[in-house]
Design a protein around this motif. Structure first.
Motif, short mmCIF file in Angstrom:
data_model
loop_
_atom_site.label_atom_id
_atom_site.label_comp_id
_atom_site.label_asym_id
_atom_site.label_seq_id
_atom_site.Cartn_x
_atom_site.Cartn_y
_atom_site.Cartn_z
N ALA A 176 0.83 -1.20 0.00
CA ALA A 176 0.00 0.00 0.00
C ALA A 176 0.87 1.26 0.00
O ALA A 176 0.70 2.15 -0.84
N GLY A 206 3.67 1.08 -2.84
CA GLY A 206 2.91 1.08 -4.09
C GLY A 206 2.33 2.45 -4.39
O GLY A 206 2.40 2.93 -5.53
N ALA A 207 1.77 3.11 -3.39
CA ALA A 207 1.19 4.44 -3.60
C ALA A 207 2.25 5.41 -4.11
O ALA A 207 2.02 6.20 -5.03
N LEU A 229 3.40 4.51 -7.70
CA LEU A 229 2.37 4.90 -8.66
C LEU A 229 2.35 6.41 -8.89
O LEU A 229 1.86 6.89 -9.89
N SER A 237 -3.41 -4.30 -3.01
CA SER A 237 -2.94 -3.45 -1.91
C SER A 237 -2.34 -2.17 -2.46
O SER A 237 -2.55 -1.09 -1.91
N ALA A 238 -1.58 -2.30 -3.55
CA ALA A 238 -0.95 -1.11 -4.13
C ALA A 238 -2.01 -0.16 -4.69
O ALA A 238 -2.03 1.02 -4.36
N GLY A 289 -4.85 0.55 -1.97
CA GLY A 289 -4.15 1.26 -0.90
C GLY A 289 -3.82 2.69 -1.29
O GLY A 289 -4.01 3.62 -0.51
N ALA A 290 -3.33 2.88 -2.50
CA ALA A 290 -2.98 4.24 -2.96
C ALA A 290 -4.21 5.14 -2.92
O ALA A 290 -4.13 6.29 -2.48
#
Lengths: 350, 350
Positions: free
Chosen positions: A215, A218-219, A222, B214-215, B218-219
């Protein structure tokens, strides 16, 4: 996805930042003083795809082992140093590619100056590794919010190192919760062009730690932030590498081997999709060619829904179809479907 | 973290959007026509913490089973309908709390009007569920970028439904890759105040699918976007619920039970931290009180680094300390450390 522009630093044969691919790193868990065990673990990590390995250097005995470790591997090595700047200098002299220091405990400006000079003399890069649990005294009172303090601590240390002429600097601002970690890195990315090492600290065990890291890291990925990542887990570090590589694939930053896309099974599904997806993943795990392979439950919608996939199967009642980029290329009874797909893929990628 | 302001809709006893907590949902994998199997699976999902259950309604046989399913559970139920608007209406008449339609295949404006009217007559909410694999024809040519098309398709359908007087609308814009999914939801969140149902489609198996979800989810959650989530996995749907709840905890949106924070082991670690972390997680898994529990490798830095934890242990060479909010409250030999921590926690939370 546009990546933030950062300066580029070199760790052995690997670049971090600039236009370099985001790299995956991990950390040895065996005692650094045990050279044989360290080299065995580094080999295992390298085989799992790890690109940078960090070692804790908490004492003189660990520092003494560094030259032999350096001689035993060509992987970029980072020494993790707290409190004692002399251990950092020992790592540089042993030929380590980078040292990580913690602004919260490395000590006075004079000590940082000695570290910076040794970096320049030895061609060593540095990571300013701020940690939410061990912050510089007074900063939390001055700034109030944890993300602001984390970013500010890193920025001050970067500035100090730069004032001594050092440029090969990477930074991290880890804490144990996802929202503060993401906020801290965003602030930092706005205010420095140093490549950023992403991660959380004390993220938890393999399951929760992987989710939390996916999370938060990854955030950021991204958003185009981050040049190298570590998924910290209280688990075998090979799991960290596995999760890190999977995360890069998940956010589209790495393509290697098979990316399986499969619909969640639902009441419309005519075949045993979970078993089929598992078999396909298993049978194609040695394929290195980047491929998207779809395993879909529904022969009517499957090929269209997964038309962006390189190959796929879609099951019907007892039988199914094979497709290639949305076009149906074959048909097989359910029990032969997986085998036929795997055969088709092997034939085409040869 | 500020959450986006959305309108609030009601599904049975549960609110979605507005100031309601973000909810976790999943989907049955057994045939909807098999009432016994469906109810057994709903029960299993509810026990795992699932708050909304969706069922595929692909045909008349499934539609016929809906009243009996509705009678057998009080959990909010959503009917997933493609192509045939009459199946949506059958679900509303059976007392389902919401129907999901796909603008890519539900058909003409007149059919959407019939659906909207039936929603109003039955007090049923609707989810506009756009899917990257089954888009409305022509939109991709018109808009070019997938995220824009996904958002635009949802917005047009929302507008159409609103033109018939419906307000209880939720929306989703799923595709199988994380960057496009995140971009699509961000665009959509800027342009509607409908609560958003977050998820990816065809995300993959349990491991990769959990990381990818999750990525992406989550983001979005970390940006304050999203009112309900589904982690789609080609796996037992109980795994979807487990991953969804873990993700909400990971991004700080839910506190329940023990959140374990543990440092990754490193060459400084004096105790078998991986085993200790696993034992603590296992022994405290029935605790419902929200607690942060730290398992740290280093007795010197551990209590300070984890001073935000409610309880913790930190290992030294052969022995370790127990701490409560950063303050050392006990000491024990390594083999008794985990037991002593668990005892301390049970005593305090009673």
């Amino acid at each position: 996805m546009t990546r933030e522009k950062t300066r580029k630093i070199k760790l052995g044969g690997l670049y971090v930042g600039g236009d370099a691919p985001v790299s995956v790193q991990s950390m040895c868990t065996v005692k650094t003083s045990n050279v044989t065990a360290v080299l065995a673990q580094i080999l295992e990590l390298a085989q799992a795809g790890c690109e940078i390995v960090r070692l804790a250097v908490p004492d003189e005995a660990s520092a003494k082992a560094l030259p032999a470790i350096r001689a035993g591997t060509s992987l970029p090595l980072v020494a993790d140093v707290h409190f004692d700047y002399r251990l950092a200098i020992a790592a540089m002299e042993a030929g380590f590619d980078a040292v990580r220091i913690n602004p919260g405990n490395i000590g006075s400006r004079d000590k940082v100056k000695l570290v910076a000079r040794a970096c320049l003399a030895n061609g060593t890069a540095i990571r300013v590794g701020v940690n939410g649990g061990s912050l510089e005294r007074g900063l939390l009172e001055e700034f109030g919010s944890l993300p602001e303090v984390l970013a500010e601590s890193a920025l001050r240390q970067i500035e100090l190192l730069e004032s001594f002429g050092l440029r090969d600097i990477c930074a991290s601002v880890k804490c144990s919760n996802a929202p503060d970690t993401v906020a801290a890195y965003r602030r930092l990315a706005e205010r420095t062009d140093c490549p950023l090492h992403l991660g959380l600290t004390e993220a938890g065990g393999a399951y929760m730690g992987t989710i939390k890291s996916s999370a938060a890291i990854g955030a950021l990925l991204l958003d185009g932030i981050g040049s190298t990542i570590r998924v910290s887990l209280t688990a075998d570090p090979v799991e960290e590498v596995r999760a890190g590589l999977a995360l890069l694939k998940a956010v589209g930053l790495r393509r290697e081997g098979v990316e399986l896309i499969s619909c969640p099974t639902c009441g419309r599904t005519g075949i045993d999709l979970i078993a089929a997806a598992r078999s396909v993943e298993q049978l194609l795990r040695d394929v290195k060619t980047p491929l998207t392979v779809a395993v879909m439950g529904c022969a009517v919608n499957g090929p269209g829904e997964a038309r962006h996939a390189d190959f796929g199967l879609a099951g019907g009642a007892g039988e199914g179809v094979l497709f290639r980029r949305g076009e149906i290329v074959g048909k097989a009874p359910e029990e032969e479907l997986v085998g036929a797909l795997v055969e088709l893929i092997h034939r085409e990628i040869q």
